[in-house]
Write a protein that holds these residues in place. Structure first.
Motif, PDB file in Angstrom:
ATOM      1  N   CYS A   8     -59.832 -61.093  15.853  1.00 57.95           N
ATOM      2  CA  CYS A   8     -58.528 -61.019  15.185  1.00 57.95           C
ATOM      3  C   CYS A   8     -57.617 -62.157  15.634  1.00 57.95           C
ATOM      4  O   CYS A   8     -56.917 -62.768  14.810  1.00 57.95           O
ATOM      5  CB  CYS A   8     -57.867 -59.671  15.463  1.00 57.95           C
ATOM      6  SG  CYS A   8     -58.645 -58.286  14.614  1.00 57.95           S
ATOM      7  N   CYS A  12     -56.100 -65.059  13.211  1.00 62.46           N
ATOM      8  CA  CYS A  12     -54.659 -65.335  13.110  1.00 62.46           C
ATOM      9  C   CYS A  12     -54.365 -66.797  13.409  1.00 62.46           C
ATOM     10  O   CYS A  12     -53.593 -67.445  12.691  1.00 62.46           O
ATOM     11  CB  CYS A  12     -53.873 -64.438  14.063  1.00 62.46           C
ATOM     12  SG  CYS A  12     -53.820 -62.717  13.554  1.00 62.46           S
ATOM     13  N   LEU A  39     -48.476 -59.446   8.521  1.00 62.81           N
ATOM     14  CA  LEU A  39     -49.855 -59.716   8.932  1.00 62.81           C
ATOM     15  C   LEU A  39     -50.762 -58.626   8.396  1.00 62.81           C
ATOM     16  O   LEU A  39     -50.543 -57.438   8.634  1.00 62.81           O
ATOM     17  CB  LEU A  39     -49.961 -59.792  10.455  1.00 62.81           C
ATOM     18  CG  LEU A  39     -51.370 -59.925  11.042  1.00 62.81           C
ATOM     19  CD1 LEU A  39     -52.071 -61.177  10.531  1.00 62.81           C
ATOM     20  CD2 LEU A  39     -51.315 -59.906  12.552  1.00 62.81           C
ATOM     21  N   GLN A  40     -51.785 -59.055   7.663  1.00 58.87           N
ATOM     22  CA  GLN A  40     -52.822 -58.155   7.189  1.00 58.87           C
ATOM     23  C   GLN A  40     -54.131 -58.589   7.844  1.00 58.87           C
ATOM     24  O   GLN A  40     -54.500 -59.763   7.777  1.00 58.87           O
ATOM     25  CB  GLN A  40     -52.947 -58.233   5.673  1.00 58.87           C
ATOM     26  CG  GLN A  40     -51.689 -57.771   4.942  1.00 58.87           C
ATOM     27  CD  GLN A  40     -51.757 -58.107   3.471  1.00 58.87           C
ATOM     28  OE1 GLN A  40     -51.705 -59.266   3.105  1.00 58.87           O
ATOM     29  NE2 GLN A  40     -51.867 -57.085   2.643  1.00 58.87           N
ATOM     30  N   LEU A  41     -54.785 -57.656   8.497  1.00 58.05           N
ATOM     31  CA  LEU A  41     -56.063 -57.930   9.158  1.00 58.05           C
ATOM     32  C   LEU A  41     -57.152 -57.098   8.498  1.00 58.05           C
ATOM     33  O   LEU A  41     -57.043 -55.871   8.417  1.00 58.05           O
ATOM     34  CB  LEU A  41     -56.002 -57.568  10.633  1.00 58.05           C
ATOM     35  CG  LEU A  41     -55.198 -58.489  11.543  1.00 58.05           C
ATOM     36  CD1 LEU A  41     -55.087 -57.882  12.942  1.00 58.05           C
ATOM     37  CD2 LEU A  41     -55.843 -59.861  11.612  1.00 58.05           C
ATOM     38  N   VAL A  43     -60.839 -55.912   8.965  1.00 57.17           N
ATOM     39  CA  VAL A  43     -61.811 -55.783  10.050  1.00 57.17           C
ATOM     40  C   VAL A  43     -62.855 -54.733   9.690  1.00 57.17           C
ATOM     41  O   VAL A  43     -62.572 -53.813   8.922  1.00 57.17           O
ATOM     42  CB  VAL A  43     -61.120 -55.393  11.378  1.00 57.17           C
ATOM     43  CG1 VAL A  43     -60.133 -56.451  11.827  1.00 57.17           C
ATOM     44  CG2 VAL A  43     -60.418 -54.050  11.259  1.00 57.17           C
ATOM     45  N   VAL A  63     -52.857 -59.990  19.755  1.00 58.91           N
ATOM     46  CA  VAL A  63     -52.706 -60.510  18.395  1.00 58.91           C
ATOM     47  C   VAL A  63     -51.277 -61.009  18.193  1.00 58.91           C
ATOM     48  O   VAL A  63     -51.051 -62.107  17.685  1.00 58.91           O
ATOM     49  CB  VAL A  63     -53.073 -59.433  17.347  1.00 58.91           C
ATOM     50  CG1 VAL A  63     -52.737 -59.902  15.947  1.00 58.91           C
ATOM     51  CG2 VAL A  63     -54.549 -59.070  17.457  1.00 58.91           C
ATOM     52  N   ILE A  77     -53.872 -52.869   8.968  1.00 59.16           N
ATOM     53  CA  ILE A  77     -55.299 -52.967   9.281  1.00 59.16           C
ATOM     54  C   ILE A  77     -56.060 -52.446   8.066  1.00 59.16           C
ATOM     55  O   ILE A  77     -55.921 -51.289   7.680  1.00 59.16           O
ATOM     56  CB  ILE A  77     -55.671 -52.138  10.527  1.00 59.16           C
ATOM     57  CG1 ILE A  77     -54.809 -52.525  11.718  1.00 59.16           C
ATOM     58  CG2 ILE A  77     -57.159 -52.277  10.827  1.00 59.16           C
ATOM     59  CD1 ILE A  77     -55.032 -53.930  12.218  1.00 59.16           C
ATOM     60  N   ALA A 105     -63.162 -61.127  11.671  1.00 55.01           N
ATOM     61  CA  ALA A 105     -61.939 -60.588  11.084  1.00 55.01           C
ATOM     62  C   ALA A 105     -61.362 -61.623  10.128  1.00 55.01           C
ATOM     63  O   ALA A 105     -61.605 -62.823  10.265  1.00 55.01           O
ATOM     64  CB  ALA A 105     -60.926 -60.276  12.182  1.00 55.01           C
ATOM     65  N   ALA A 107     -57.593 -62.763   8.464  1.00 55.57           N
ATOM     66  CA  ALA A 107     -56.150 -62.594   8.597  1.00 55.57           C
ATOM     67  C   ALA A 107     -55.416 -63.247   7.439  1.00 55.57           C
ATOM     68  O   ALA A 107     -55.764 -64.352   7.021  1.00 55.57           O
ATOM     69  CB  ALA A 107     -55.663 -63.192   9.920  1.00 55.57           C
TER      70      ALA A 107
END
Length: 113
Positions: A8, A12, A39-41, A43, A63, A77, A105, A107
């Motif tokens: 992650c 980023c 922020l969109q992660l 995973v 992060v 998430i 991941a 981002a």
């Protein structure tokens, strides 16, 4: 590797390292410190005992440390990213010897005010 927090952080840093908004200080009322960061992660999720996908544990402090300015909104998430079988693990780097998969991941960082 197998460390999702590291994946992650890397995602980023990759998302913001190739972008520059030199006039951000003038564009955002109050300066860059007042910018809002979404922020969109994406995973890979874990499977719970009942077979439902559950978000994995991620060290959000690590992060958040990627962002030098602005106010980070609650991180979203999302199920996504990738987990690939690598046929090897590196225990000296913290990998589990029983699991040879690698995680990735994705981002998405949106800057606004």
């Amino acid at each position: 590797g197998q460390d999702l927090t590291k994946a992650c952080v890397r995602a980023c840093k990759d998302a913001i390292s190739f972008n520059s908004v030199p006039s951000l200080e003038r564009l955002v009322p109050g300066g860059a410190g007042n910018a809002l960061l979404r922020l969109q992660l994406a995973v890979p999720f874990d499977s719970s005992a009942d077979g439902l996908p559950t978000p994995p544990a991620i060290d959000m402090a690590e992060v958040q440390a990627c962002f030098a300015y602005g106010k980070l909104l609650p991180v979203e998430i999302l199920q996504g990213g990738a987990r690939f079988e690598s046929m090897c693990s590196v225990p000296s780097l913290g990998d589990s010897a029983e699991d040879s998969s690698w995680v990735y991941a994705i981002a998405c960082v949106t800057v606004g005010y």
